[in-house]
Motif scaffolding. Structure first.
Motif, PDB file in Angstrom:
ATOM      1  N   LYS A   1       0.911  -1.278   0.113  1.00  0.00           N
ATOM      2  CA  LYS A   1       0.003   0.047   0.079  1.00  0.00           C
ATOM      3  C   LYS A   1       0.835   1.022  -0.124  1.00  0.00           C
ATOM      4  O   LYS A   1       1.815   1.444   0.848  1.00  0.00           O
ATOM      5  N   ILE A   2       0.691   2.171  -0.974  1.00  0.00           N
ATOM      6  CA  ILE A   2       1.189   3.435  -1.071  1.00  0.00           C
ATOM      7  C   ILE A   2       0.429   4.604  -0.480  1.00  0.00           C
ATOM      8  O   ILE A   2      -0.508   4.783  -0.887  1.00  0.00           O
ATOM      9  N   LYS A   3       0.807   5.288   0.496  1.00  0.00           N
ATOM     10  CA  LYS A   3       0.067   6.266   0.945  1.00  0.00           C
ATOM     11  C   LYS A   3      -0.128   7.587   0.212  1.00  0.00           C
ATOM     12  O   LYS A   3      -0.980   8.079  -0.073  1.00  0.00           O
ATOM     13  N   GLU A   4       1.305   7.919  -0.497  1.00  0.00           N
ATOM     14  CA  GLU A   4       1.315   9.135  -1.382  1.00  0.00           C
ATOM     15  C   GLU A   4       0.416   8.679  -2.795  1.00  0.00           C
ATOM     16  O   GLU A   4       0.317   7.677  -2.876  1.00  0.00           O
ATOM     17  N   VAL A   5       0.168   9.841  -3.314  1.00  0.00           N
ATOM     18  CA  VAL A   5      -0.367   9.832  -4.639  1.00  0.00           C
ATOM     19  C   VAL A   5       0.853   9.701  -5.793  1.00  0.00           C
ATOM     20  O   VAL A   5       1.765  10.549  -5.569  1.00  0.00           O
ATOM     21  N   ILE A   6       0.636   8.729  -6.626  1.00  0.00           N
ATOM     22  CA  ILE A   6       1.968   8.603  -7.753  1.00  0.00           C
ATOM     23  C   ILE A   6       1.465   9.381  -8.980  1.00  0.00           C
ATOM     24  O   ILE A   6       0.325   8.909  -9.575  1.00  0.00           O
ATOM     25  N   VAL A   7       2.291  10.362  -9.451  1.00  0.00           N
ATOM     26  CA  VAL A   7       2.142  10.858 -10.673  1.00  0.00           C
ATOM     27  C   VAL A   7       2.921  10.097 -11.963  1.00  0.00           C
ATOM     28  O   VAL A   7       3.976  10.006 -11.594  1.00  0.00           O
ATOM     29  N   VAL A   8       1.932   9.758 -12.721  1.00  0.00           N
ATOM     30  CA  VAL A   8       2.254   8.918 -13.935  1.00  0.00           C
ATOM     31  C   VAL A   8       2.080   9.650 -15.266  1.00  0.00           C
ATOM     32  O   VAL A   8       1.394  10.656 -15.305  1.00  0.00           O
ATOM     33  N   GLU A   9       2.691   9.112 -16.161  1.00  0.00           N
ATOM     34  CA  GLU A   9       2.296   9.812 -17.715  1.00  0.00           C
ATOM     35  C   GLU A   9       0.888   9.447 -18.336  1.00  0.00           C
ATOM     36  O   GLU A   9       0.257  10.291 -18.701  1.00  0.00           O
ATOM     37  N   GLY A  10       0.453   8.316 -18.157  1.00  0.00           N
ATOM     38  CA  GLY A  10      -0.798   7.964 -18.813  1.00  0.00           C
ATOM     39  C   GLY A  10      -1.756   6.808 -18.225  1.00  0.00           C
ATOM     40  O   GLY A  10      -1.187   6.192 -17.276  1.00  0.00           O
TER      41      GLY A  10
ATOM     42  N   SER B   1       7.615  -5.206 -15.168  1.00  0.00           N
ATOM     43  CA  SER B   1       7.014  -6.175 -14.271  1.00  0.00           C
ATOM     44  C   SER B   1       6.321  -5.735 -12.965  1.00  0.00           C
ATOM     45  O   SER B   1       6.765  -4.503 -12.476  1.00  0.00           O
ATOM     46  N   ALA B   2       5.583  -6.137 -12.357  1.00  0.00           N
ATOM     47  CA  ALA B   2       5.101  -5.809 -11.047  1.00  0.00           C
ATOM     48  C   ALA B   2       6.111  -5.568 -10.072  1.00  0.00           C
ATOM     49  O   ALA B   2       6.399  -4.738  -9.196  1.00  0.00           O
ATOM     50  N   GLU B   3       6.990  -6.681 -10.016  1.00  0.00           N
ATOM     51  CA  GLU B   3       8.138  -6.637  -9.138  1.00  0.00           C
ATOM     52  C   GLU B   3       9.021  -5.324  -9.202  1.00  0.00           C
ATOM     53  O   GLU B   3       9.453  -4.867  -8.224  1.00  0.00           O
ATOM     54  N   ALA B   4       9.391  -5.116 -10.639  1.00  0.00           N
ATOM     55  CA  ALA B   4      10.077  -3.993 -10.655  1.00  0.00           C
ATOM     56  C   ALA B   4       9.467  -2.712 -10.219  1.00  0.00           C
ATOM     57  O   ALA B   4      10.151  -1.806  -9.797  1.00  0.00           O
ATOM     58  N   ILE B   5       8.416  -2.509 -10.357  1.00  0.00           N
ATOM     59  CA  ILE B   5       7.607  -1.357 -10.098  1.00  0.00           C
ATOM     60  C   ILE B   5       7.570  -1.341  -8.583  1.00  0.00           C
ATOM     61  O   ILE B   5       7.863  -0.370  -7.970  1.00  0.00           O
ATOM     62  N   ARG B   6       7.313  -2.475  -7.909  1.00  0.00           N
ATOM     63  CA  ARG B   6       7.358  -2.385  -6.386  1.00  0.00           C
ATOM     64  C   ARG B   6       8.718  -1.988  -5.849  1.00  0.00           C
ATOM     65  O   ARG B   6       8.969  -1.351  -4.952  1.00  0.00           O
ATOM     66  N   GLU B   7       9.872  -2.498  -6.496  1.00  0.00           N
ATOM     67  CA  GLU B   7      11.119  -2.119  -6.355  1.00  0.00           C
ATOM     68  C   GLU B   7      11.695  -0.756  -6.377  1.00  0.00           C
ATOM     69  O   GLU B   7      12.217  -0.208  -5.431  1.00  0.00           O
ATOM     70  N   ALA B   8      11.069  -0.133  -7.317  1.00  0.00           N
ATOM     71  CA  ALA B   8      11.334   1.222  -7.672  1.00  0.00           C
ATOM     72  C   ALA B   8      10.636   2.119  -6.641  1.00  0.00           C
ATOM     73  O   ALA B   8      11.027   2.883  -5.994  1.00  0.00           O
ATOM     74  N   LEU B   9       9.292   1.678  -6.135  1.00  0.00           N
ATOM     75  CA  LEU B   9       8.586   2.327  -5.195  1.00  0.00           C
ATOM     76  C   LEU B   9       9.276   2.295  -3.804  1.00  0.00           C
ATOM     77  O   LEU B   9       8.924   3.092  -2.748  1.00  0.00           O
ATOM     78  N   ARG B  10       9.771   1.154  -3.402  1.00  0.00           N
ATOM     79  CA  ARG B  10      10.573   0.955  -2.312  1.00  0.00           C
ATOM     80  C   ARG B  10      11.813   1.892  -2.186  1.00  0.00           C
ATOM     81  O   ARG B  10      12.340   2.063  -1.072  1.00  0.00           O
TER      82      ARG B  10
END
Length: 189
Positions: free
Chosen positions: A2-11, A101-110
């Motif tokens: 769970k991510i508390k912050e709002v994530i800004v993405v491109e699309g 991949s979902a794992e790469a995204i989780r790793e970047a967010l960690r």
């Protein structure tokens, strides 16, 4: 996760991939023409919950990151390594969060960073030159690997020192990462 912050993405495709990977809310910039309405949404999110800027590891993504960071100070940053963001289809050469991949995204967010307002660093341009990060045949590959290891994203030679300072990378962290890079190079050949 769970991510508390709002994530800004491109699309939309990035939002879809984020939702498949983590429990989070997103704001889409809809490309590099970030309008005032989107900036206002991001400001509101920053005031209420905090913001993580998570754009593609390419020129347009870096441009969006810069626009948002300049307009909304205090945002956190997540970076996806270029290799993790490459389209898997052989005919597509695009880079994007939607390809990761979902794992790469989780790793970047960690590995989220807050930017230092001071931008001070004990790493010098001479350190970058002696590490072979500026000039030389292996400089780009080394910068890419350093960006992955320190989770500060892809940079060119001119941006690297500023990025290291912005994210308060210590000389010890830099030296440890460079030792790993040199060890990997020695093991490869």
């Amino acid at each position: 996760m769970k991510i508390k912050e709002v994530i800004v993405v491109e699309g939309r495709d990035d939002t879809s991939k984020i939702h498949q990977s983590v429990d989070a809310d997103t704001i889409e910039t809809n490309g590099s023409a970030v309008n005032a309405n989107v900036i206002n949404q991001i400001r509101h999110a920053q005031a209420k919950r905090g913001v993580i800027i998570f754009t593609d590891p390419d020129y347009p993504g870096n441009r969006i990151r810069h626009i948002v960071d300049h307009a909304v100070p205090g945002c956190k940053h997540a970076f996806l390594p270029r290799e993790a963001a490459r389209a898997k289809h052989p005919d597509r050469k695009s880079l994007g969060i939607e390809h990761a991949s979902a794992e790469a995204i989780r790793e970047a967010l960690r590995g989220v960073y807050s930017i230092s307002e001071k931008g001070d660093s004990d790493i010098s341009r001479e350190d970058l030159v002696s590490a072979g990060l500026i000039g030389g045949s292996k400089a780009r590959a080394r910068r890419d690997r350093l960006g992955e290891l320190l989770q500060i994203g892809h940079t060119n030679g001119k941006q690297l020192l500023k990025r290291l300072a912005m994210f308060q990378i210590t000389k010890e962290q830099f030296d440890d990462a460079m030792s790993q890079i040199f060890q990997e190079e020695n093991n490869d050949g």
